[in-house]
Write a protein that holds these residues in place. Structure first.
Motif, PDB file in Angstrom:
ATOM      1  N   GLU A  43       0.838  -1.218   0.000  1.00  0.00           N
ATOM      2  CA  GLU A  43       0.000   0.000   0.000  1.00  0.00           C
ATOM      3  C   GLU A  43       0.861   1.252   0.000  1.00  0.00           C
ATOM      4  O   GLU A  43       0.585   2.229  -0.695  1.00  0.00           O
ATOM      5  CB  GLU A  43      -0.907  -0.030   1.232  1.00  0.00           C
ATOM      6  CG  GLU A  43      -2.183   0.765   1.068  1.00  0.00           C
ATOM      7  CD  GLU A  43      -3.123   0.187   0.004  1.00  0.00           C
ATOM      8  OE1 GLU A  43      -2.982  -0.994  -0.377  1.00  0.00           O
ATOM      9  OE2 GLU A  43      -3.966   0.971  -0.465  1.00  0.00           O
ATOM     10  N   ILE A  44       1.951   1.215   0.755  1.00  0.00           N
ATOM     11  CA  ILE A  44       2.834   2.394   0.816  1.00  0.00           C
ATOM     12  C   ILE A  44       3.479   2.644  -0.534  1.00  0.00           C
ATOM     13  O   ILE A  44       3.622   3.784  -0.984  1.00  0.00           O
ATOM     14  CB  ILE A  44       3.927   2.183   1.893  1.00  0.00           C
ATOM     15  CG1 ILE A  44       3.318   2.414   3.279  1.00  0.00           C
ATOM     16  CG2 ILE A  44       5.108   3.139   1.686  1.00  0.00           C
ATOM     17  CD1 ILE A  44       4.271   2.188   4.412  1.00  0.00           C
ATOM     18  N   ASN A  45       3.828   1.561  -1.205  1.00  0.00           N
ATOM     19  CA  ASN A  45       4.546   1.730  -2.471  1.00  0.00           C
ATOM     20  C   ASN A  45       3.659   2.177  -3.611  1.00  0.00           C
ATOM     21  O   ASN A  45       4.148   2.444  -4.697  1.00  0.00           O
ATOM     22  CB  ASN A  45       5.284   0.434  -2.820  1.00  0.00           C
ATOM     23  CG  ASN A  45       6.584   0.361  -2.023  1.00  0.00           C
ATOM     24  OD1 ASN A  45       7.589   0.917  -2.417  1.00  0.00           O
ATOM     25  ND2 ASN A  45       6.516  -0.264  -0.856  1.00  0.00           N
ATOM     26  N   VAL A  49      12.241   5.558  12.943  1.00  0.00           N
ATOM     27  CA  VAL A  49      12.752   4.252  12.511  1.00  0.00           C
ATOM     28  C   VAL A  49      13.910   4.441  11.541  1.00  0.00           C
ATOM     29  O   VAL A  49      14.938   3.753  11.620  1.00  0.00           O
ATOM     30  CB  VAL A  49      11.623   3.406  11.885  1.00  0.00           C
ATOM     31  CG1 VAL A  49      12.172   2.155  11.220  1.00  0.00           C
ATOM     32  CG2 VAL A  49      10.598   3.022  12.942  1.00  0.00           C
ATOM     33  N   SER A  50      13.775   5.419  10.624  1.00  0.00           N
ATOM     34  CA  SER A  50      14.837   5.637   9.624  1.00  0.00           C
ATOM     35  C   SER A  50      16.100   6.180  10.268  1.00  0.00           C
ATOM     36  O   SER A  50      17.210   5.713   9.979  1.00  0.00           O
ATOM     37  CB  SER A  50      14.342   6.617   8.551  1.00  0.00           C
ATOM     38  OG  SER A  50      13.123   6.170   8.023  1.00  0.00           O
ATOM     39  N   GLY A  72      11.565   1.592   3.342  1.00  0.00           N
ATOM     40  CA  GLY A  72      12.500   2.568   2.782  1.00  0.00           C
ATOM     41  C   GLY A  72      12.866   2.207   1.363  1.00  0.00           C
ATOM     42  O   GLY A  72      12.051   1.690   0.607  1.00  0.00           O
ATOM     43  N   SER A  73      14.135   2.459   0.982  1.00  0.00           N
ATOM     44  CA  SER A  73      14.569   2.099  -0.384  1.00  0.00           C
ATOM     45  C   SER A  73      14.368   0.589  -0.566  1.00  0.00           C
ATOM     46  O   SER A  73      14.110   0.102  -1.652  1.00  0.00           O
ATOM     47  CB  SER A  73      16.034   2.490  -0.584  1.00  0.00           C
ATOM     48  OG  SER A  73      16.814   1.989   0.481  1.00  0.00           O
ATOM     49  N   THR A  78      15.603  -8.525   4.800  1.00  0.00           N
ATOM     50  CA  THR A  78      15.207  -7.659   3.690  1.00  0.00           C
ATOM     51  C   THR A  78      14.155  -8.348   2.831  1.00  0.00           C
ATOM     52  O   THR A  78      14.271  -9.536   2.520  1.00  0.00           O
ATOM     53  CB  THR A  78      16.436  -7.291   2.832  1.00  0.00           C
ATOM     54  OG1 THR A  78      17.384  -6.593   3.648  1.00  0.00           O
ATOM     55  CG2 THR A  78      16.045  -6.392   1.659  1.00  0.00           C
ATOM     56  N   TYR A  79      13.098  -7.596   2.496  1.00  0.00           N
ATOM     57  CA  TYR A  79      11.961  -8.136   1.762  1.00  0.00           C
ATOM     58  C   TYR A  79      12.244  -8.136   0.261  1.00  0.00           C
ATOM     59  O   TYR A  79      12.684  -7.120  -0.299  1.00  0.00           O
ATOM     60  CB  TYR A  79      10.722  -7.286   2.059  1.00  0.00           C
ATOM     61  CG  TYR A  79       9.432  -7.772   1.443  1.00  0.00           C
ATOM     62  CD1 TYR A  79       8.622  -6.906   0.704  1.00  0.00           C
ATOM     63  CD2 TYR A  79       9.013  -9.088   1.616  1.00  0.00           C
ATOM     64  CE1 TYR A  79       7.431  -7.344   0.158  1.00  0.00           C
ATOM     65  CE2 TYR A  79       7.826  -9.536   1.056  1.00  0.00           C
ATOM     66  CZ  TYR A  79       7.040  -8.662   0.330  1.00  0.00           C
ATOM     67  OH  TYR A  79       5.863  -9.110  -0.228  1.00  0.00           O
TER      68      TYR A  79
END
Ligand code: P6P
Length: 336
Positions: A42-44, A249-250, A167-168, A184-185
Motif C-alpha cells: 500500500e505504501i509503495n 525508525v529511519s 525505505g529504499s 530484507t523483503y
C-alpha cells in the motif's frame, strides 16, 4: 551462495532451540510478517493517490480510501487477532487497549503494542517510514479479559521487539533478547531474507540526529552537547555530521548500522518529550541494548527501567552508540 535464510526458517530454527516453546511467538511473527507485506504494497502505491483517491475519499474501486496509518493499524490488528495467540493490543491509533475477546484468543498469553506507521506524515513526500512493535507476556490470568497492567509493564519485560522500515527496501529488524537480526523483503517472491545477521552498533559514531530547530527550547545539557558535536577536533572526528530524517525508525536504523545518536529531548513544546514510551521508545531501546547500544530518558534513567503510568505516555528519548550516550549524559549531569 547457499540459499539465503528466510524469516520463517530463521524463526523456526530459533524456536527449535527452546523445546518448551509453544510456537505462539512464531505465530505472532507470522502475523507481523503478513501485515508488513500488505502495508509495504500500500505504501509503495501511495504516490498514486490521485488515481486511488486521497484518504477520506472514495477511490476508483468505490472503496473508502483510508489514511495509511489507519490502514496499517487495521491490517496489523486483524493479522494479530486472526491467529489466536494474542489476547490484546495497544496502538498509537487506538485511544484504549483492544481486548481480542473471540474465543480462540482468550487463552492467548501475549500482548502486542505498536506504532503501526510511525512518521506517516513523511509518506506524502516519499520519505521512509516504519512500523514499531513490542511484545510482552500478559500478567493477568489467561482466559480473562486483559487489563491495563498487561500493557503498563517496564520495557525490560519485553519478550520481543522490532520494526519494519519501508525505505529504499523494506526490512524487518527484531530481537527476542538474543541479539538483533535484519531481514530484507524481496517483493518479487514475497519473502523476507536474512540480510543483516547479529547486528551490533558501533561503540561510537560521527552522526547526531536531532531537530535543531528546537535548539532554543532544549535543556542546557543538550545545547552543550550539540555544540560539542559541532566543535572542530579531528582527534575525535568532530565536527560530527547532522542527519535528521524526521522518521524515528529511519534515523535509528541508519545510526544502528553506522553508529550515531538520536535525541528527542524535553522542550518547551514537549515538556515530557514527544515520543511514546510504550510503542516507540521501549522497543527501540530493547533493540539498541541488544545491539550493544544504550537508551536513556535522562541522567541515570534507563528507558527499559521506567515503570509506565499511562498507555500513551511520552518520555525524553536519547538512543544510540554507548559512548555517545555516555557523553550526552555527562553534559546533562553537569548542565541539566
Ligand atoms: P519533529 C514522527 O512524527 C516522530 O514520531 C518520529 O518518527 C520522528 O523522529 C519525530 O516524531 C519527528 O518529530 O518534531 O522533529 O517533527
Amino acid at each position: 551462495m547457499k540459499n539465503p535464510t528466510t524469516l520463517g526458517e530463521f524463526i523456526f530454527e530459533c524456536q527449535a532451540e527452546y523445546p518448551e516453546a509453544t510456537g505462539a511467538l512464531t505465530s505472532i511473527f507470522s502475523s507481523l510478517r503478513l501485515a508488513a507485506k500488505i502495508v509495504h504494497r500500500e505504501i509503495n502505491k501511495a504516490g498514486l493517490v490521485d488515481i486511488t483517491g486521497a484518504a477520506g475519499e472514495i477511490n476508483a474501486q468505490g472503496e473508502a480510501q483510508q489514511k495509511l496509518d489507519v490502514f496499517a493499524n487495521e491490517k496489523f490488528k486483524a493479522a494479530l487477532a486472526a491467529r489466536g495467540v494474542t489476547c490484546g493490543i495497544a496502538s498509537e491509533e487506538e485511544d484504549h487497549y483492544v481486548f481480542f475477546d473471540e474465543g480462540h484468543n482468550l487463552n492467548a498469553e501475549y500482548v502486542v503494542l505498536m506504532d503501526p506507521l510511525d512518521g506517516s506524515s513523511n509518506i506524502d513526500v516519499n520519505v521512509s517510514v516504519g512500523t514499531i512493535f513490542s511484545i510482552y507476556r500478559r500478567i493477568s490470568p489467561v482466559g480473562e479479559p486483559v487489563t491495563m497492567d498487561d500493557f503498563l509493564q517496564p520495557g525490560r519485560n519485553q519478550v520481543a521487539a522490532g520494526y519494519i522500515i519501508y525505505g529504499s527496501s523494506t526490512m524487518m529488524v527484531y530481537t527476542t533478547g538474543n541479539g538483533v537480526n535484519g531481514f530484507t523483503y524481496d517483493p518479487s517472491v514475497g519473502v523476507f531474507y536474512l540480510s543483516h545477521p547479529n547486528m551490533q552498533t558501533p561503540t561510537t559514531g560521527t552522526i547526531y540526529s536531532i531537530n535543531e530547530g528546537g535548539y532554543e527550547r532544549f535543556p542546557a545539557g543538550v545545547k552543550q552537547y550539540i555544540k560539542y558535536c559541532q566543535e572542530n577536533d579531528p582527534s575525535t572526528h568532530r565536527p560530527y555530521s547532522s542527519r535528521y530524517i524526521g522518521s524515528l525508525v529511519s534515523d535509528f536504523h541508519r545510526n544502528l548500522i553506522k553508529g550515531g545518536i538520536y535525541m528527542y529531548p524535553t522542550s518547551t513544546s514537549y515538556p515530557q518529550g514527544k515520543l511514546r514510551l510504550l510503542y516507540e521508545c521501549n522497543p527501540i531501546a530493547f533493540l539498541a541494548e541488544q545491539a550493544g547500544g544504550k537508551a536513556i530518558a535522562g541522567v541515570s534513567t534507563r528507558i527499559l527501567d521506567i515503570k509506565p503510568e499511562k498507555l500513551h505516555q511520552r518520555v525524553p528519548f536519547l538512543v544510540g552508540s554507548p559512548e555517545m550516550i555516555d557523553k550526552v549524559e555527562e553534559f546533562l549531569r553537569v548542565f541539566g
